[in-house]
Design a protein around this motif. Sequence first.
Motif, short mmCIF file in Angstrom:
data_model
loop_
_atom_site.label_atom_id
_atom_site.label_comp_id
_atom_site.label_asym_id
_atom_site.label_seq_id
_atom_site.Cartn_x
_atom_site.Cartn_y
_atom_site.Cartn_z
N ILE A 53 -0.77 4.79 -0.56
CA ILE A 53 -2.01 4.57 0.20
C ILE A 53 -1.63 4.46 1.68
CG2 ILE A 53 -4.01 3.07 0.56
CD1 ILE A 53 -3.62 2.05 -2.32
N HIS A 79 -9.93 -3.12 -1.01
CA HIS A 79 -8.93 -3.33 0.03
C HIS A 79 -9.54 -3.30 1.44
CE1 HIS A 79 -6.07 -3.10 -3.17
NE2 HIS A 79 -6.43 -1.86 -3.48
N TYR A 103 0.82 -1.21 0.00
CA TYR A 103 0.00 0.00 0.00
C TYR A 103 0.86 1.26 0.00
CZ TYR A 103 -3.88 -3.15 0.95
OH TYR A 103 -4.80 -4.15 0.85
#
Length: 552
Positions: free
Chosen positions: A124, A133, A119
């Motif tokens: 993210i 997710h 991520y």
Amino acid sequence: MSCKPGFSERARRARARPKRARIRMRNFHFPGRSTVHATNAMVATSHPQASLAAIEVLREGGTAVDAAVAGSAVLGVIEPQSTGIGGDCFALIQPRGEGKIIAYNGSGRAPKAANAHWYLERKITSVPLTSAHAVSIPGVIDAFATVLRDHGKFGFDRLLQPAIKAAEEGYVVAPRIAFDWKNQFEKLKGGTNTVRYLLPGGKPPVAGDIIRQAELGKTLRAIAKDGRDAFYKGAIAEDMVETLRGIGGLHTLDDFAAHTTEVTTPIGTMYKGYDVWQCPPNGPGVTALLMLNILSRFDLTKYAPVSVERFHLEAEAARIAYMNREMHVASPDHMKINVAEMLEKGFADEYISKIRMDGMLDLPNVAPPMNPSTIYITVVDKDRNVCSFINSVAHSFGSAIVSNKTGVLLQNRAGGFRIQPGHPNCIEGGKRPLHTIMPGLLTKGGRSTMPFAVMGGQYQPTGQTHLLTNILDYGCDVQEAIDMPRGLHYEGQYQLEDSVPADIVEGLKKLGHKTTSVVGPLGGAQAIWIDWDKGTLTGGSDPRKDGCALGY
């Protein structure tokens, strides 16, 4: 002209009640609910249709667990904002109401391919709550199968029939469910398959509308016929994986096939001579136990149940407990401090000893990753088997992702992870996130006294503490305890229901609390009090939801 009901007269008069008075009878001139009484069995849920389905199972000779599964499955159809078969489950069960209590962890795990570095490489830093997710593997169907294996008489073929009927023949939308549906309209407009499945005619349904979900009914029929494998293997699992991977998910068929429910031992503490039990982490129940340990240091009965002092102490206990939960609690194999240490009476004493009545503690602002929704069912059967049962799709309408062909709305429980390497609750493949849902059980001398819970996201530890202190400190019955005005100190603000009187709000402000009102009410509770001497059951259900307690 509009009708705007206030909270019950019991709560109004609590402000002026003598400090150690016990409530004996409500004033029947004023709005309010009576407790529900029975001798054989009792159920309390957030919707009458689910309560009735559970009662019918009990009348047929089913166990408390049979009834809980039937009622929960119904709620998964008719209360889609809160729960469904695409969500998770926890349970506390005490056979015959005495002896060993068994905890069931039916929460799902992150896909094996998930990890924080994946991520972070993509910039993210927190799990997007309406993305693939956020979807952890749904645990509820396997949890149903596991508790039925251990404590049930009936199978899915019988217990899913009321839910199948509701999905295929239609159900009438209830007022609180319509309220939540309207509030989530924008989320559902932007979801995956949600317009097709959850916005009939392109708009949220209103109270009294009839909703049918043929695809979900077909999925439930497959589970009723072939059991839990119908959900975790084969066509249904394939469709869920295809849906998730099509929008960027890391899920595989192996992730679904590998899911299992964990059977564990509950954790507990003593408060006012009663033992209070919770599921262990990754459940959040330790938060409520820590709050009770903090409040046990104070004599709440010095203050009225609806008073500045009582609300202030509850907020300070919550701030300390939530702070410690966010620092320490996660899936047990990733925690750096064990639960036994957290439940020692001296834990967090550096903060507790500094609580004062003329101001607030200087504590860091705690911001949990999510504040979701839930349903809760409690059942006691004729043999006094006790079931405390909680299910959720996390946030209202979960991830707003509905599987392409199955009608299964998928949870966003993985939103409870942090993307923070080194944090005990950091996302990792095959790991369970820190949860918010928590069934409770009160016992005395090893015997069940009250299965209970207060659903409602981050409010749950505070709500359970509020409910228990209403009963054990202020002498409320279960319905009075549920009806009382509520507040939640969350992310630096004291969120107060409209029923909290203005002078209490002003008093809290003078102590330094930043107060705000909440759009919807805080949580929703169910509870059953067991009187072993009289042989009776007393049920209560939250007027903040659509449900009721029923017994026979």
